[in-house]
Design an enzyme around this catalytic site. Structure first.
Site, PDB file in Angstrom:
ATOM      1  N   ASN A  23       0.808  -1.223   0.000  1.00  0.00           N
ATOM      2  CA  ASN A  23       0.000   0.000   0.000  1.00  0.00           C
ATOM      3  C   ASN A  23       0.840   1.273   0.000  1.00  0.00           C
ATOM      4  O   ASN A  23       0.309   2.367  -0.195  1.00  0.00           O
ATOM      5  CB  ASN A  23      -0.972   0.009   1.190  1.00  0.00           C
ATOM      6  CG  ASN A  23      -2.089  -1.004   0.993  1.00  0.00           C
ATOM      7  OD1 ASN A  23      -2.192  -1.617  -0.078  1.00  0.00           O
ATOM      8  ND2 ASN A  23      -2.912  -1.187   2.010  1.00  0.00           N
ATOM      9  N   ARG A 121     -16.953  -0.102  -2.361  1.00  0.00           N
ATOM     10  CA  ARG A 121     -15.766   0.716  -2.596  1.00  0.00           C
ATOM     11  C   ARG A 121     -16.015   1.868  -3.569  1.00  0.00           C
ATOM     12  O   ARG A 121     -15.473   1.911  -4.689  1.00  0.00           O
ATOM     13  CB  ARG A 121     -14.588  -0.149  -3.060  1.00  0.00           C
ATOM     14  CG  ARG A 121     -14.298  -1.265  -2.105  1.00  0.00           C
ATOM     15  CD  ARG A 121     -12.983  -1.920  -2.309  1.00  0.00           C
ATOM     16  NE  ARG A 121     -11.888  -1.179  -1.700  1.00  0.00           N
ATOM     17  CZ  ARG A 121     -10.654  -1.646  -1.607  1.00  0.00           C
ATOM     18  NH1 ARG A 121     -10.368  -2.826  -2.080  1.00  0.00           N
ATOM     19  NH2 ARG A 121      -9.715  -0.924  -1.037  1.00  0.00           N
TER      20      ARG A 121
HETATM   21  C1  UD1 Z   1      -6.711   1.553   1.351  1.00  0.00           C
HETATM   22  C2  UD1 Z   1      -5.861   0.301   1.291  1.00  0.00           C
HETATM   23  C3  UD1 Z   1      -6.658  -0.914   1.751  1.00  0.00           C
HETATM   24  C4  UD1 Z   1      -7.264  -0.653   3.122  1.00  0.00           C
HETATM   25  C5  UD1 Z   1      -8.030   0.653   3.153  1.00  0.00           C
HETATM   26  C6  UD1 Z   1      -8.503   1.032   4.543  1.00  0.00           C
HETATM   27  C7  UD1 Z   1      -4.359   0.786  -0.547  1.00  0.00           C
HETATM   28  C8  UD1 Z   1      -3.908   0.415  -1.914  1.00  0.00           C
HETATM   29  N1  UD1 Z   1      -5.421   0.106  -0.068  1.00  0.00           N
HETATM   30  O1  UD1 Z   1      -7.802   1.348   0.441  1.00  0.00           O
HETATM   31  O2  UD1 Z   1      -5.779  -2.022   1.802  1.00  0.00           O
HETATM   32  O3  UD1 Z   1      -8.144  -1.699   3.431  1.00  0.00           O
HETATM   33  O4  UD1 Z   1      -7.185   1.740   2.679  1.00  0.00           O
HETATM   34  O5  UD1 Z   1      -7.440   1.151   5.418  1.00  0.00           O
HETATM   35  O6  UD1 Z   1      -3.776   1.627   0.111  1.00  0.00           O
HETATM   36  N2  UD1 Z   1     -14.864   5.451   0.677  1.00  0.00           N
HETATM   37  C9  UD1 Z   1     -15.936   6.136   0.170  1.00  0.00           C
HETATM   38  N3  UD1 Z   1     -15.727   6.920  -0.921  1.00  0.00           N
HETATM   39  C10 UD1 Z   1     -14.507   7.066  -1.510  1.00  0.00           C
HETATM   40  C11 UD1 Z   1     -13.414   6.352  -0.970  1.00  0.00           C
HETATM   41  C12 UD1 Z   1     -13.629   5.550   0.114  1.00  0.00           C
HETATM   42  O7  UD1 Z   1     -17.045   6.045   0.671  1.00  0.00           O
HETATM   43  O8  UD1 Z   1     -14.369   7.808  -2.489  1.00  0.00           O
HETATM   44  C13 UD1 Z   1     -15.053   4.575   1.854  1.00  0.00           C
HETATM   45  C14 UD1 Z   1     -14.779   3.106   1.540  1.00  0.00           C
HETATM   46  O9  UD1 Z   1     -15.905   2.467   1.018  1.00  0.00           O
HETATM   47  C15 UD1 Z   1     -14.396   2.572   2.905  1.00  0.00           C
HETATM   48  C16 UD1 Z   1     -13.682   3.764   3.545  1.00  0.00           C
HETATM   49  O10 UD1 Z   1     -14.076   4.909   2.828  1.00  0.00           O
HETATM   50  O11 UD1 Z   1     -15.541   2.300   3.661  1.00  0.00           O
HETATM   51  C17 UD1 Z   1     -12.179   3.644   3.554  1.00  0.00           C
HETATM   52  O12 UD1 Z   1     -11.713   3.506   2.239  1.00  0.00           O
HETATM   53  P1  UD1 Z   1     -10.295   4.081   1.794  1.00  0.00           P
HETATM   54  O13 UD1 Z   1      -9.565   4.610   2.991  1.00  0.00           O
HETATM   55  O14 UD1 Z   1     -10.502   4.986   0.653  1.00  0.00           O
HETATM   56  O15 UD1 Z   1      -9.572   2.770   1.307  1.00  0.00           O
HETATM   57  P2  UD1 Z   1      -8.732   2.560  -0.001  1.00  0.00           P
HETATM   58  O16 UD1 Z   1      -7.879   3.759  -0.261  1.00  0.00           O
HETATM   59  O17 UD1 Z   1      -9.600   2.031  -1.079  1.00  0.00           O
END
Ligand code: UD1
Length: 416
Positions: A23, A121
């Site tokens: 990550n 996601r």
């Molecule tokens: C990153 C990590 C993943 C980890 C996650 C949470 C990487 C490549 N992946 O994923 O391994 O599980 O952080 O620690 O770094 N959300 C929204 N809208 C958005 C974006 C996110 O609602 O535009 C929500 C997601 O559904 C989730 C939460 O926010 O419930 C956290 O997601 P996010 O922190 O964005 O995770 P990732 O960056 O996808």
């Protein structure tokens, strides 16, 4: 299709060096396209996701070369500001390309991303953050079109501290003249690492790893080299393995401060853990007590990426544990597989109630996502008899040769 085969029942003994973090590497690779010349990523672990990201970079014109564990990325011939569908669907991290492509080309096009099968996601926070930088975004027929010709620095307040959205806004604001401030930014260590990489290449970012990040625009980023931080989720997985199978292990290239929520839970359950500089030593010689309540949170809370592994540990602990998943709604897919192995678990909404049993039993199980697959390996370590895990390629997305690491810790595991 990859299959792993484990014979349960051995104590863990030995030492293993933890690889650099998936990550951290993925956004750093995306960010490398903003640098002029050549970027060298030292110890760039070739997880399946990393190889897929390198294919994306190659497709848009980067020249990629490998020298043992190091990767060289030459960015002189970039010619494409869109990501092919096949890549977007395969790698969720393709969404990280939006910010860097906007910085480099002032425009970007990607299809909606795929990735691990752990919930809906959405990417609304990424898009809202970019809109705050005056990017014009249109969503048509499954594609996102971004026009960044009139981008401006701004104050960006994220409604939720999303890791990916924080990273995208950081990367999109690198060349904007003036200051961009991100409030309610995610505090995960990988964000500080991205900041450190970008600053090493000439950026001016401060606050990475806290909830307020300030980016002062610069005119260009230069060539350079960088070693990403170690993978806290892999280190955490092996610590949980030791708590399950008992034994005495040493993990090197670890930053113990990145795993404090796990370490404090494991200590309370009865494990002995010594935190040294870049190293963790762990000793466990009895069946551990259940952690009554575990809730996944953003950093520094308990990480969702260790939830499945911790759940597996609770299946053989003394007592009952309630595990609540707050980030990804479908992250209990492992439960059906664990039931086949003799676990006692019920799901209520976003919580799993896990009653510890004295023994798990080997079975044929299937990995349906990355961290769940790792959890099944942990179950196999203590199960009576043999466990076969099919579709283990999900595990390869974020663990490089997990069987070779575990063999060093005395586990009887092989790839069929
Ligand atoms: C990153 C990590 C993943 C980890 C996650 C949470 C990487 C490549 N992946 O994923 O391994 O599980 O952080 O620690 O770094 N959300 C929204 N809208 C958005 C974006 C996110 O609602 O535009 C929500 C997601 O559904 C989730 C939460 O926010 O419930 C956290 O997601 P996010 O922190 O964005 O995770 P990732 O960056 O996808």
């Amino acid at each position: 299709m990859e299959t792993l085969f484990i014979k349960g029942g051995r104590r863990l003994e030995g030492s293993v060096e933890i690889s650099t973090a998936k990550n951290a590497i993925l956004p750093i690779l995306a960010a490398s396209i903003m640098c002029d010349g050549c970027v060298k990523i030292i110890k760039c672990t070739r997880y399946l996701d990393v190889d897929n990201m390198l294919k994306i970079l190659e497709d848009i014109g980067c020249e990629i070369a490998f020298d043992k564990d190091d990767v060289y990325i030459k960015t002189g011939n970039l010619h494409k500001s869109y990501i092919k569908d096949e890549f977007s669907k395969k790698v969720r991290s393709s969404i990280f390309m939006l910010g860097p492509m906007l910085s480099r080309f002032k425009c970007a096009k990607v299809a909606y991303p795929g990735g691990c099968n752990i919930g809906s996601r959405p990417i609304d926070l990424h898009l809202k953050g970019l809109r705050m930088l005056n990017v014009k975004i249109e969503e048509r027929h499954g594609y996102i079109y971004c026009d960044g010709r009139n981008m401006k620095p701004n104050i960006v307040h994220l409604d939720f501290p999303s890791v990916g959205a924080t990273e995208n806004v950081m990367m999109a604001s690198i060349f904007l003249k003036g200051f961009t401030t991100i409030y309610n930014a995610a505090c995960e260590p990988e964000i500080e690492d991205l900041q450190n990489f970008l600053n090493a290449m000439g950026a001016k970012i401060s606050g990475g790893g806290t909830s307020t990040i300030v980016v002062e625009g610069v005119e260009r980023l230069y060539s350079g080299e960088y070693t990403p931080i170690s993978d806290r989720i892999i280190a955490g997985t092996y610590m949980i393995a030791c708590a399950m199978a008992q034994g005495n292990i040493r993990l090197t290239n670890v930053i113990p401060e990145h795993n404090l929520s796990l370490i404090s839970n494991l200590k309370q359950s009865g494990c002995r853990i010594k935190m040294l500089t870049n190293e963790v030593q762990m000793f466990c010689n009895k069946r551990i007590s259940a952690v009554p309540k575990i809730e996944t949170q953003v950093f520094p809370g308990f990480p969702t990426d260790l939830q499945n592994q911790m759940l597996v540990l609770q299946t053989i602990s003394r007592g009952t544990s309630i595990i609540t998943e707050n980030l990804f709604e479908t992250r209990f897919k492992i439960v059906n597989e664990l039931l086949k192995m003799g676990a006692d678990i019920t799901i209520h909404n976003k919580s799993a109630i896990v009653r510890g049993v004295s023994q798990l039993y080997g079975a044929n199980v299937t990995a349906s996502d990355l961290r769940g697959g790792a959890g099944l390996i942990l179950a196999g370590l203590v199960a009576q008899g043999y466990t076969t895990i099919s579709e283990a390629e999900h595990i390869d997305r974020g663990y490089k040769n997990i069987e070779s690491d575990l063999c060093k810790l005395n586990v009887d595991i092989k790839r069929l």
